[in-house]
Design a protein around this motif. Sequence first.
Motif, PDB file in Angstrom:
ATOM      1  N   GLU A   1      -9.823  52.494 106.902  1.00 37.03           N
ATOM      2  CA  GLU A   1     -10.162  53.289 108.077  1.00 37.03           C
ATOM      3  C   GLU A   1      -8.936  53.538 108.950  1.00 37.03           C
ATOM      4  N   ILE A   2      -8.138  52.495 109.107  1.00 38.15           N
ATOM      5  CA  ILE A   2      -6.935  52.643 109.931  1.00 38.15           C
ATOM      6  C   ILE A   2      -5.944  53.587 109.257  1.00 38.15           C
ATOM      7  N   ALA A   3      -5.863  53.483 107.942  1.00 38.72           N
ATOM      8  CA  ALA A   3      -4.885  54.295 107.203  1.00 38.72           C
ATOM      9  C   ALA A   3      -5.170  55.783 107.350  1.00 38.72           C
ATOM     10  N   ALA A   4      -6.423  56.135 107.603  1.00 39.81           N
ATOM     11  CA  ALA A   4      -6.785  57.552 107.707  1.00 39.81           C
ATOM     12  C   ALA A   4      -6.389  58.154 109.052  1.00 39.81           C
ATOM     13  N   GLN A   5      -5.883  57.333 109.963  1.00 42.64           N
ATOM     14  CA  GLN A   5      -5.544  57.805 111.302  1.00 42.64           C
ATOM     15  C   GLN A   5      -4.077  58.212 111.412  1.00 42.64           C
ATOM     16  N   GLN A   6      -3.808  59.057 112.399  1.00 43.60           N
ATOM     17  CA  GLN A   6      -2.423  59.446 112.713  1.00 43.60           C
ATOM     18  C   GLN A   6      -2.057  58.806 114.047  1.00 43.60           C
ATOM     19  N   HIS A   7      -1.218  57.785 113.990  1.00 49.27           N
ATOM     20  CA  HIS A   7      -0.854  57.110 115.242  1.00 49.27           C
ATOM     21  C   HIS A   7       0.329  56.194 114.948  1.00 49.27           C
ATOM     22  N   PRO A   8       1.211  56.043 115.918  1.00 53.23           N
ATOM     23  CA  PRO A   8       2.377  55.169 115.695  1.00 53.23           C
ATOM     24  C   PRO A   8       1.988  53.725 115.373  1.00 53.23           C
TER      25      PRO A   8
ATOM     26  N   THR B   1     -11.676  47.232 111.689  1.00 47.66           N
ATOM     27  CA  THR B   1     -10.230  47.093 111.460  1.00 47.66           C
ATOM     28  C   THR B   1      -9.919  47.168 109.977  1.00 47.66           C
ATOM     29  N   ARG B   2     -10.844  47.709 109.209  1.00 45.44           N
ATOM     30  CA  ARG B   2     -10.638  47.838 107.771  1.00 45.44           C
ATOM     31  C   ARG B   2      -9.408  48.699 107.478  1.00 45.44           C
ATOM     32  N   ARG B   3      -8.662  48.284 106.497  1.00 44.56           N
ATOM     33  CA  ARG B   3      -7.427  48.941 106.129  1.00 44.56           C
ATOM     34  C   ARG B   3      -7.616  50.447 105.914  1.00 44.56           C
TER      35      ARG B   3
ATOM     36  N   SER C   1      -6.818  38.787 115.754  1.00 46.58           N
ATOM     37  CA  SER C   1      -8.213  38.838 116.189  1.00 46.58           C
ATOM     38  C   SER C   1      -8.794  40.215 115.908  1.00 46.58           C
ATOM     39  N   GLN C   2      -9.762  40.255 114.993  1.00 49.29           N
ATOM     40  CA  GLN C   2     -10.335  41.549 114.638  1.00 49.29           C
ATOM     41  C   GLN C   2     -10.970  42.261 115.832  1.00 49.29           C
ATOM     42  N   PRO C   3     -11.791  41.588 116.628  1.00 46.11           N
ATOM     43  CA  PRO C   3     -12.403  42.283 117.765  1.00 46.11           C
ATOM     44  C   PRO C   3     -11.366  42.809 118.754  1.00 46.11           C
ATOM     45  N   ASP C   4     -10.350  41.969 119.048  1.00 48.17           N
ATOM     46  CA  ASP C   4      -9.324  42.400 119.991  1.00 48.17           C
ATOM     47  C   ASP C   4      -8.546  43.594 119.444  1.00 48.17           C
ATOM     48  N   LEU C   5      -8.232  43.526 118.168  1.00 52.28           N
ATOM     49  CA  LEU C   5      -7.478  44.614 117.555  1.00 52.28           C
ATOM     50  C   LEU C   5      -8.301  45.905 117.551  1.00 52.28           C
ATOM     51  N   LEU C   6      -9.565  45.783 117.213  1.00 49.75           N
ATOM     52  CA  LEU C   6     -10.431  46.965 117.186  1.00 49.75           C
ATOM     53  C   LEU C   6     -10.500  47.604 118.572  1.00 49.75           C
ATOM     54  N   HIS C   7     -10.679  46.770 119.568  1.00 57.61           N
ATOM     55  CA  HIS C   7     -10.763  47.253 120.941  1.00 57.61           C
ATOM     56  C   HIS C   7      -9.490  48.000 121.330  1.00 57.61           C
ATOM     57  N   ALA C   8      -8.352  47.388 121.024  1.00 55.28           N
ATOM     58  CA  ALA C   8      -7.061  47.997 121.382  1.00 55.28           C
ATOM     59  C   ALA C   8      -6.849  49.311 120.638  1.00 55.28           C
ATOM     60  N   LEU C   9      -7.238  49.353 119.378  1.00 56.86           N
ATOM     61  CA  LEU C   9      -7.087  50.580 118.592  1.00 56.86           C
ATOM     62  C   LEU C   9      -7.911  51.712 119.206  1.00 56.86           C
ATOM     63  N   ARG C  10      -9.145  51.390 119.555  1.00 51.83           N
ATOM     64  CA  ARG C  10     -10.034  52.418 120.105  1.00 51.83           C
ATOM     65  C   ARG C  10      -9.547  52.874 121.482  1.00 51.83           C
ATOM     66  N   ARG C  11      -9.051  51.913 122.265  1.00 50.78           N
ATOM     67  CA  ARG C  11      -8.551  52.242 123.592  1.00 50.78           C
ATOM     68  C   ARG C  11      -7.344  53.186 123.499  1.00 50.78           C
TER      69      ARG C  11
ATOM     70  N   VAL D   1      -0.361  52.786 113.334  1.00 49.28           N
ATOM     71  CA  VAL D   1      -0.935  52.632 111.996  1.00 49.28           C
ATOM     72  C   VAL D   1      -0.004  51.855 111.065  1.00 49.28           C
ATOM     73  N   GLU D   2       1.238  52.314 111.014  1.00 46.67           N
ATOM     74  CA  GLU D   2       2.164  51.697 110.062  1.00 46.67           C
ATOM     75  C   GLU D   2       2.373  50.199 110.327  1.00 46.67           C
ATOM     76  N   PRO D   3       2.716  49.817 111.578  1.00 46.18           N
ATOM     77  CA  PRO D   3       2.890  48.370 111.790  1.00 46.18           C
ATOM     78  C   PRO D   3       1.610  47.557 111.604  1.00 46.18           C
ATOM     79  N   VAL D   4       0.470  48.127 111.944  1.00 48.87           N
ATOM     80  CA  VAL D   4      -0.777  47.376 111.763  1.00 48.87           C
ATOM     81  C   VAL D   4      -1.020  47.111 110.276  1.00 48.87           C
ATOM     82  N   LEU D   5      -0.846  48.138 109.460  1.00 50.32           N
ATOM     83  CA  LEU D   5      -1.074  47.950 108.024  1.00 50.32           C
ATOM     84  C   LEU D   5      -0.067  46.976 107.424  1.00 50.32           C
ATOM     85  N   ALA D   6       1.178  47.094 107.874  1.00 48.88           N
ATOM     86  CA  ALA D   6       2.203  46.171 107.377  1.00 48.88           C
ATOM     87  C   ALA D   6       1.861  44.737 107.786  1.00 48.88           C
TER      88      ALA D   6
END
Length: 621
Positions: A312-319, A308-310, A290-300, A321-326
């Motif tokens: 944008e997420i890839a530019a972040q430093q967070h544990p 949730t664009r790839r 779910s894009q909205p749910d994922l976006l919310h969780a990422l921001r939280r 990032v890797e599993p989300v992109l995978a």
Amino acid sequence: MSWIVVEHLAGGGAVLHELAPGDAAAGGAPDLSRGPTASVQVASDDLAAVVAAREADRPRWVLDEVALRYPPLLAAGVRLDRCHDLRLCHAILRTSASCSDSALATAVPGPWDARHAPEPDAAAESDRQPTLFDDLAPPESSDAAASLGSASSWNFWHGSGARASTVVASSPSGGEGEGGVVPDPLAEPRTPAEGGPADLLAELGAQLEAVAGSEQPGRLRLLLAAESTGALVAAEMAHDGMPWDAAEHDRLLTELLGPRPAPGARPARLEELAAQIRRALDAPALNPDSQPDLLHALRRAGLDVTSTRRSEIAAQQHPAVEPVLAYKKLSRLLSANGWAWLDTWVRDGRFRPDYVVGGVVTGRWATSGGGALQLPAQIRSAVRAEPGWTLVVADASQLEPRVLAAMSADGAMADAARGADLYQALADAGTVSSRKEAKYGMLGAIYGATTGVSAALMPRLTAAYPRAIGLVEAAARAGERGEVVSTWLGRSSPRPGPSWWAAREAASGEGADARDVAEARRRARDWGRFTRNFVVQGTAAEWALCWMAALRRRLRDLPGRPHLVFFLHDEVMVHSPVGVAEQVVEAVRDAAAEAGRLLFGDAPVEFALDVAVVDSYDRAT
DNA sequence: AGAGGTCGCGCC
DNA sequence: AGGGCGCGACCTCT
């Protein structure tokens, strides 16, 4: 060259109308002035055999719609060398600026403007009862075919005797609906078709008249022939199919995703990644689909993302990032080209997508299923030659800038386009400082970059290649004014829609405020980017069609029946017996040179190819 | 429940 | 970035 019009009858069977050859001045067009020299009725059971026999003379077959008529012939083992697809050609001529004054282009919309060619129909019988479907047709449409034919061809046909009509009046002997698809009247409302040969012959007459009276008859003729050959190739590729190793595909999926799960369940690997994501984001109930749910969780969790664009997420430093992109990568593979896709699209070791010739406004092909134009690199190892066969994969490198150089007759750019690497040549010429800059700059010029590195390079490119850049700039300005632009061979762009003109109107009206003006300007620039790209992408599509047509003819003369199995904008794939592969490579190269000559004469531009002979698609670069 | 819109991503 | 697409999934509206 002889032309044969194939008139399919509603109940099955067909009438073949042979046309008299015209004089050479007409560019090979037949003489329509006295009607067919002969008309022969053929029962549906005999059609394939009769067509096959006539094919020995290599006539140009005139069909209402190749996509409908050719597959049954292929199934019967019949191949056609050349044809004229009335529906596809109508679509081109209808909007081409090159023949905008023709009767065909100025007529009210008629049956040939529908998505499918008008069908011969029992509804055309004079004693038929009116049906509710009549009400669904626009009132003027019943005259449309006649007016399209106009006085010229329609009256010629019928003034010289009703031979064709007579044949049609006799009842078809092929039997009702035998082996054919009976049209379902409920499936799609149709205009009341006139039926009979007049539709086909009048339409062909109108088309040939439009071409003959156009600004560039030779170019339009080439375009219509190339488009029609494309229709043959598309049907042949669907018939032959792309060799597909389903076991390899399944192995790949299992390796990446885990064993095939029950329908609706997540594969094991995705389930693991989902758990990792939930832990990393401290969101135990999160559904990563779910894009909205994922976006919310990422921001939280503190990630600075707005989507949730790839990228944008890839530019972040967070544990996370890797599993989300995978997860995104693998879930894309599963949904687009997973087991469900395999079940749906691969049968008997062949992938058969539905190509839609002319499906894109620029003249590129589209597909209506199977996503054949977006086969991810990930699964290309499943495209595998049969034992004893190989794949010849060729793509035209840097096709669009080369096409631009040729069509603009820009000498300096043509110099750069003479070698194998156009971008490197631009850099070597000192116009830009690196190959990378050259590539970004050229693509920006063709796509209409307005910001960033690419836009900054424009002044230098303009100074070095004034004619090439001038051509795309002129196309952009025309589009901004709402004008039509055309490809090299004469396919024209659509006009902007009503809302575009309304925005423009609003900006120039009395009560216009700054927002109206800004909106109109934005829309004008958007449309300018479209027309800028249209002329180059569309001409590149024409080159590619000619390339493929020239290749197809050469393949016909090679032993072992090497055949086209894939076409993707600037790339072709031939499934070839191993022993013939070198000849196929030569044919591919010769065909590219021929396509360049067909379009641009002796313009000094080389259309360089990357050619690979491989067992599987992933090994071609 | 189904239609239509948006997002995101694959290809050129 | 900027052009052209198709498609699946999700979401919202009806």
